[in-house]
Design a protein around this motif. Structure first.
Motif, PDB file in Angstrom:
ATOM      1  N   GLN A 269       4.626  -5.749  -5.358  1.00 52.21           N
ATOM      2  CA  GLN A 269       3.847  -4.934  -6.287  1.00 52.21           C
ATOM      3  C   GLN A 269       3.408  -3.663  -5.572  1.00 52.21           C
ATOM      4  O   GLN A 269       2.765  -3.721  -4.522  1.00 52.21           O
ATOM      5  CB  GLN A 269       2.607  -5.693  -6.770  1.00 52.21           C
ATOM      6  N   THR A 270       3.731  -2.530  -6.125  1.00 41.64           N
ATOM      7  CA  THR A 270       3.314  -1.251  -5.574  1.00 41.64           C
ATOM      8  C   THR A 270       1.891  -0.952  -6.018  1.00 41.64           C
ATOM      9  O   THR A 270       1.562  -1.130  -7.191  1.00 41.64           O
ATOM     10  CB  THR A 270       4.261  -0.132  -6.043  1.00 41.64           C
ATOM     11  N   LEU A 271       1.072  -0.514  -5.080  1.00 40.28           N
ATOM     12  CA  LEU A 271      -0.328  -0.233  -5.372  1.00 40.28           C
ATOM     13  C   LEU A 271      -0.590   1.266  -5.389  1.00 40.28           C
ATOM     14  O   LEU A 271       0.034   2.023  -4.650  1.00 40.28           O
ATOM     15  CB  LEU A 271      -1.226  -0.874  -4.314  1.00 40.28           C
ATOM     16  N   ALA A 272      -1.540   1.675  -6.214  1.00 39.42           N
ATOM     17  CA  ALA A 272      -1.994   3.056  -6.252  1.00 39.42           C
ATOM     18  C   ALA A 272      -3.510   3.052  -6.064  1.00 39.42           C
ATOM     19  O   ALA A 272      -4.208   2.219  -6.645  1.00 39.42           O
ATOM     20  CB  ALA A 272      -1.619   3.709  -7.576  1.00 39.42           C
ATOM     21  N   PHE A 273      -3.992   3.972  -5.242  1.00 37.52           N
ATOM     22  CA  PHE A 273      -5.406   4.048  -4.900  1.00 37.52           C
ATOM     23  C   PHE A 273      -6.015   5.348  -5.409  1.00 37.52           C
ATOM     24  O   PHE A 273      -5.305   6.292  -5.737  1.00 37.52           O
ATOM     25  CB  PHE A 273      -5.586   3.976  -3.376  1.00 37.52           C
ATOM     26  N   VAL A 274      -7.342   5.413  -5.426  1.00 42.04           N
ATOM     27  CA  VAL A 274      -8.016   6.663  -5.739  1.00 42.04           C
ATOM     28  C   VAL A 274      -7.599   7.692  -4.688  1.00 42.04           C
ATOM     29  O   VAL A 274      -7.269   7.320  -3.556  1.00 42.04           O
ATOM     30  CB  VAL A 274      -9.553   6.480  -5.803  1.00 42.04           C
ATOM     31  N   PRO A 275      -7.582   8.972  -5.020  1.00 45.40           N
ATOM     32  CA  PRO A 275      -7.038   9.995  -4.121  1.00 45.40           C
ATOM     33  C   PRO A 275      -7.590   9.990  -2.688  1.00 45.40           C
ATOM     34  O   PRO A 275      -6.830  10.157  -1.728  1.00 45.40           O
ATOM     35  CB  PRO A 275      -7.343  11.306  -4.835  1.00 45.40           C
ATOM     36  N   VAL A 276      -8.879   9.785  -2.517  1.00 41.13           N
ATOM     37  CA  VAL A 276      -9.439   9.857  -1.169  1.00 41.13           C
ATOM     38  C   VAL A 276      -8.903   8.729  -0.264  1.00 41.13           C
ATOM     39  O   VAL A 276      -8.866   8.878   0.958  1.00 41.13           O
ATOM     40  CB  VAL A 276     -10.988   9.865  -1.199  1.00 41.13           C
ATOM     41  N   LEU A 277      -8.452   7.626  -0.844  1.00 40.79           N
ATOM     42  CA  LEU A 277      -7.875   6.527  -0.047  1.00 40.79           C
ATOM     43  C   LEU A 277      -6.359   6.616   0.069  1.00 40.79           C
ATOM     44  O   LEU A 277      -5.764   5.867   0.843  1.00 40.79           O
ATOM     45  CB  LEU A 277      -8.266   5.176  -0.669  1.00 40.79           C
TER      46      LEU A 277
ATOM     47  N   PRO B  21       0.835  -1.194   0.000  1.00 47.17           N
ATOM     48  CA  PRO B  21       0.000   0.000   0.000  1.00 47.17           C
ATOM     49  C   PRO B  21       0.875   1.251   0.000  1.00 47.17           C
ATOM     50  O   PRO B  21       2.083   1.172   0.224  1.00 47.17           O
ATOM     51  CB  PRO B  21      -0.819  -0.132   1.285  1.00 47.17           C
ATOM     52  N   PRO B  22       0.281   2.418  -0.239  1.00 45.60           N
ATOM     53  CA  PRO B  22       1.085   3.629  -0.406  1.00 45.60           C
ATOM     54  C   PRO B  22       1.769   4.137   0.860  1.00 45.60           C
ATOM     55  O   PRO B  22       2.679   4.949   0.777  1.00 45.60           O
ATOM     56  CB  PRO B  22       0.070   4.656  -0.920  1.00 45.60           C
ATOM     57  N   TYR B  23       1.347   3.658   2.018  1.00 45.29           N
ATOM     58  CA  TYR B  23       1.915   4.120   3.284  1.00 45.29           C
ATOM     59  C   TYR B  23       2.153   2.942   4.210  1.00 45.29           C
ATOM     60  O   TYR B  23       1.501   1.907   4.079  1.00 45.29           O
ATOM     61  CB  TYR B  23       0.954   5.110   3.970  1.00 45.29           C
ATOM     62  N   PRO B  24       3.060   3.091   5.177  1.00 49.36           N
ATOM     63  CA  PRO B  24       3.251   2.025   6.172  1.00 49.36           C
ATOM     64  C   PRO B  24       1.938   1.785   6.934  1.00 49.36           C
ATOM     65  O   PRO B  24       1.190   2.729   7.212  1.00 49.36           O
ATOM     66  CB  PRO B  24       4.332   2.589   7.105  1.00 49.36           C
ATOM     67  N   LEU B  25       1.689   0.527   7.248  1.00 50.20           N
ATOM     68  CA  LEU B  25       0.444   0.143   7.908  1.00 50.20           C
ATOM     69  C   LEU B  25       0.579   0.214   9.431  1.00 50.20           C
ATOM     70  O   LEU B  25       1.539  -0.299   9.996  1.00 50.20           O
ATOM     71  CB  LEU B  25       0.055  -1.274   7.502  1.00 50.20           C
ATOM     72  N   THR B  26      -0.407   0.799  10.079  1.00 47.76           N
ATOM     73  CA  THR B  26      -0.445   0.829  11.540  1.00 47.76           C
ATOM     74  C   THR B  26      -0.676  -0.578  12.079  1.00 47.76           C
ATOM     75  O   THR B  26      -0.116  -0.953  13.101  1.00 47.76           O
ATOM     76  CB  THR B  26      -1.577   1.768  12.011  1.00 47.76           C
ATOM     77  N   TYR B  27      -1.498  -1.363  11.396  1.00 41.93           N
ATOM     78  CA  TYR B  27      -1.830  -2.735  11.797  1.00 41.93           C
ATOM     79  C   TYR B  27      -1.556  -3.671  10.625  1.00 41.93           C
ATOM     80  O   TYR B  27      -2.478  -4.071   9.903  1.00 41.93           O
ATOM     81  CB  TYR B  27      -3.307  -2.835  12.202  1.00 41.93           C
TER      82      TYR B  27
END
Length: 189
Positions: free
Chosen positions: A175-183, A150-156
């Protein structure tokens, strides 16, 4: 009145907001409510899917919105740059059921209906960031999700899960993922 699941519509926005404010904590509720509404309002632009569950309002004996779920497309950045087979990927986020209606399988019905509808679109991967005990019963698993970043380190980190569908093979490399802006906001992860 039985529960009815249908596509969410723009006129549902205020009821969706109220649902999330009741279902989540005082701190999380406004953030998640705004995310759900933004996803619904941008659904046509990014090919998302939002569903609501309607049931009886127990206090007034009328129809009420008692659940909501959203699915948004996810891009696998590495696959696109390596001429790999096309992949239809989505993330399930958010999901809420009114507190007075929890433990009645409404959330499960929303998840299953969403998976079925996305399956008709040729869904290959479905991601979720949530309770493994809950989402595991639908076929989500944490171990294969480790290769999808995911685009950021996960808290959990234990809550990051994926479901492979239509015989899509598990990732062999990160695999690097990209999400819609709000996510794609650090505070959500």
């Amino acid at each position: 009145m039985t529960t009815r699941i249908r596509p969410a519509q723009e006129q549902d926005c205020e009821q969706i907001r109220e649902l999330y404010l009741h279902a989540f904590s005082k701190d999380e509720g406004p953030v998640v409510a705004e995310m759900a509404i933004t996803l619904l309002q941008e659904e046509n632009r990014h090919a998302g899917l939002s569903l609501v569950a309607e049931g009886a309002d127990l206090a007034e004996d009328t129809a009420a919105l008692i659940g909501h779920i959203a699915f948004s497309p996810v891009a696998l950045v590495n696959l696109a740059s390596h001429n790999a087979p096309a992949c239809r990927a989505y993330i399930l986020a958010p999901l809420a059921v009114h507190p007075n209606r929890q433990k009645q399988k409404i959330g499960s019905a929303l998840v299953q209906e969403g998976i079925a509808l996305l399956g008709q679109r040729g869904l290959d991967l479905l991601f979720v960031y949530g309770d493994p005990a809950y989402y595991g019963r639908f076929g989500f698993a944490a171990e294969p999700a480790a290769c999808y970043l995911p685009p950021y380190p996960l808290t959990y980190p234990f809550g990051w899960q994926v479901m492979h569908l239509n015989g899509f093979p598990p990732a062999q490399s990160p695999q690097t993922l990209a999400f819609v802006p709000v996510l794609a906001r650090a505070e959500l992860w």
